[in-house]
Design a protein around this motif. Structure first.
Motif, short mmCIF file in Angstrom:
data_model
loop_
_atom_site.label_atom_id
_atom_site.label_comp_id
_atom_site.label_asym_id
_atom_site.label_seq_id
_atom_site.Cartn_x
_atom_site.Cartn_y
_atom_site.Cartn_z
N VAL A 1 43.74 39.83 41.45
CA VAL A 1 44.04 41.09 42.11
C VAL A 1 45.16 40.90 43.13
O VAL A 1 46.11 41.70 43.21
N LEU A 2 45.08 39.80 43.90
CA LEU A 2 46.11 39.52 44.90
C LEU A 2 47.47 39.30 44.25
O LEU A 2 48.50 39.80 44.74
N MET B 1 38.43 44.06 37.76
CA MET B 1 37.14 44.13 38.45
C MET B 1 35.99 44.46 37.50
O MET B 1 34.90 43.86 37.59
N TRP C 1 39.55 37.95 42.58
CA TRP C 1 40.33 38.39 43.73
C TRP C 1 41.70 37.73 43.76
O TRP C 1 42.68 38.32 44.26
N THR C 2 41.80 36.51 43.21
CA THR C 2 43.10 35.85 43.11
C THR C 2 44.01 36.62 42.17
O THR C 2 45.20 36.85 42.47
#
Length: 271
Positions: A10-11, A145, A7-8
Motif C-alpha cells: 500500500v505504501l 487489502m 501495508w508495504t
C-alpha cells in the motif's frame, strides 16, 4: 508478516501515486476563460495525464499485483442505490448551492467557444481524476487489502482505503486555505465509504468511476470563476455538511453492505 507485506505494498502504491501527481502538476496546462467583454472569468485545467496514469496503474495491478480490477460488467443502477449520497451532492452542486453569478455569466456573458471550453475541459478533468483515484485507491489499494485482511476484510478494506483516499487530499494544504482542505479531507473520507461500497457490491470499477466523475464534474463546472482561485477561505472551521457527509457515508455504507450480505445468504454483522 502478511499484514506487514500488505501495508508495504500500500505504501509503495501511495509513493507511486504521489510521484505520478507530481509529474501531472509539472505538465499542467491552464486555459483562461473570458467573457464576451474580454474580462478574465476563470481557469480550467484538463489534467488528462491523470487518465494516462490510471491506465498504466491498471496494467501494473493486473500484471504485477495480480488484481483483476474489472471483475464484471453492469451494476450501474447501484449509483442510485448505494450512491444516493453522491447523487445528492451532484444535484446540490447544480441546484442548491448559490451559483447564480456563474450561471448568469454562462447564460448571458460568454460566447459559445468559451462555454464549450468550460464544459468539455471540465469533463476531461473530472473523468481523468475519477479514473486515476478510483483505479488506484478502490481498485489497487482496496484490492490489496481485500486479499490480505483475514478478519473482517470487507469492513477494514473499505474503511482504511477511504481514510487513505481522504488523506491524499491533504496535499491541497500547500495551495488552498487550511479549513477548505480540512473539510475536503473529511468530505472525501465520507464519500470514500460510498465509492468503496459501490465497487465491492458491483465488482465493476466503472460504476464508482462514473459516480466519482459526475460529482467532480458538477463541482468543476461551477468552480471556474476567479473567486474560487483566491486565497480567501470558504470555511472558518469544520462545517456541519462535512460532518454529515462523513457520518451518513459511514452509516449508509454499513447498512447497504448488510443488505448485500443478506442477499448472499450471510447474516454476520461484522464481515
Amino acid at each position: 508478516m502478511r499484514i506487514i507485506k500488505m501495508w508495504t505494498k500500500v505504501l509503495l502504491v501511495l509513493i507511486v501515486m504521489l510521484i505520478a501527481l507530481e509529474i501531472v502538476s509539472s505538465f499542467e496546462t491552464t486555459f483562461n476563460i473570458y467573457t464576451t467583454s474580454h474580462q478574465l472569468f476563470g481557469k480550467v485545467e484538463p489534467e488528462f495525464i491523470e487518465g494516462i496514469f490510471a491506465i498504466l496503474f491498471y496494467f501494473i495491478a493486473r500484471r504485477y499485483l495480480k488484481i483483476d480490477i474489472f471483475h464484471q460488467k453492469g451494476g450501474y443502477s447501484h449509483i442510485f442505490k448505494e450512491g444516493w449520497l453522491g447523487i445528492f451532492y451532484i444535484f446540490s452542486n447544480i441546484f442548491l448551492v448559490d451559483n447564480s453569478e456563474n450561471w448568469n455569466v454562462f447564460m448571458h456573458h460568454m460566447n459559445a467557444f468559451n462555454l464549450l471550453m468550460i464544459f468539455v475541459i471540465a469533463f476531461i478533468q473530472a473523468y481523468s481524476v475519477g479514473m486515476f483515484e478510483e483505479i488506484s485507491v478502490r481498485g489497487i489499494i482496496m484490492g490489496i487489502m481485500l486479499k490480505n485482511f483475514k478478519k473482517y476484510p470487507v469492513m477494514k478494506s473499505i474503511f482504511f482505503s477511504s481514510v487513505i483516499f481522504g488523506c491524499l487530499h491533504a496535499a491541497n494544504f500547500f495551495e488552498a486555505p487550511f479549513w477548505d482542505t480540512a473539510n475536503q479531507i473529511i468530505y472525501a473520507v465520507g464519500l470514500g465509504f460510498v465509492f468503496g461500497t459501490i465497487y465491492y457490491v458491483t465488482k465493476n470499477i466503472w460504476v464508482s468511476i462514473l459516480l466519482h466523475s459526475l460529482i467532480d464534474y458538477s463541482n468543476f463546472v461551477l468552480s471556474v470563476s476567479l473567486t474560487k482561485y483566491s486565497a480567501t477561505s470558504s470555511y472558518s472551521g469544520i462545517s456541519l455538511v462535512t460532518i454529515l457527509t462523513l457520518v451518513l457515508g459511514l452509516i449508509s455504507s454499513y447498512l447497504f453492505l448488510i443488505h448485500y450480505n443478506r442477499k448472499q445468504g450471510k447474516k454476520d454483522l461484522l464481515f
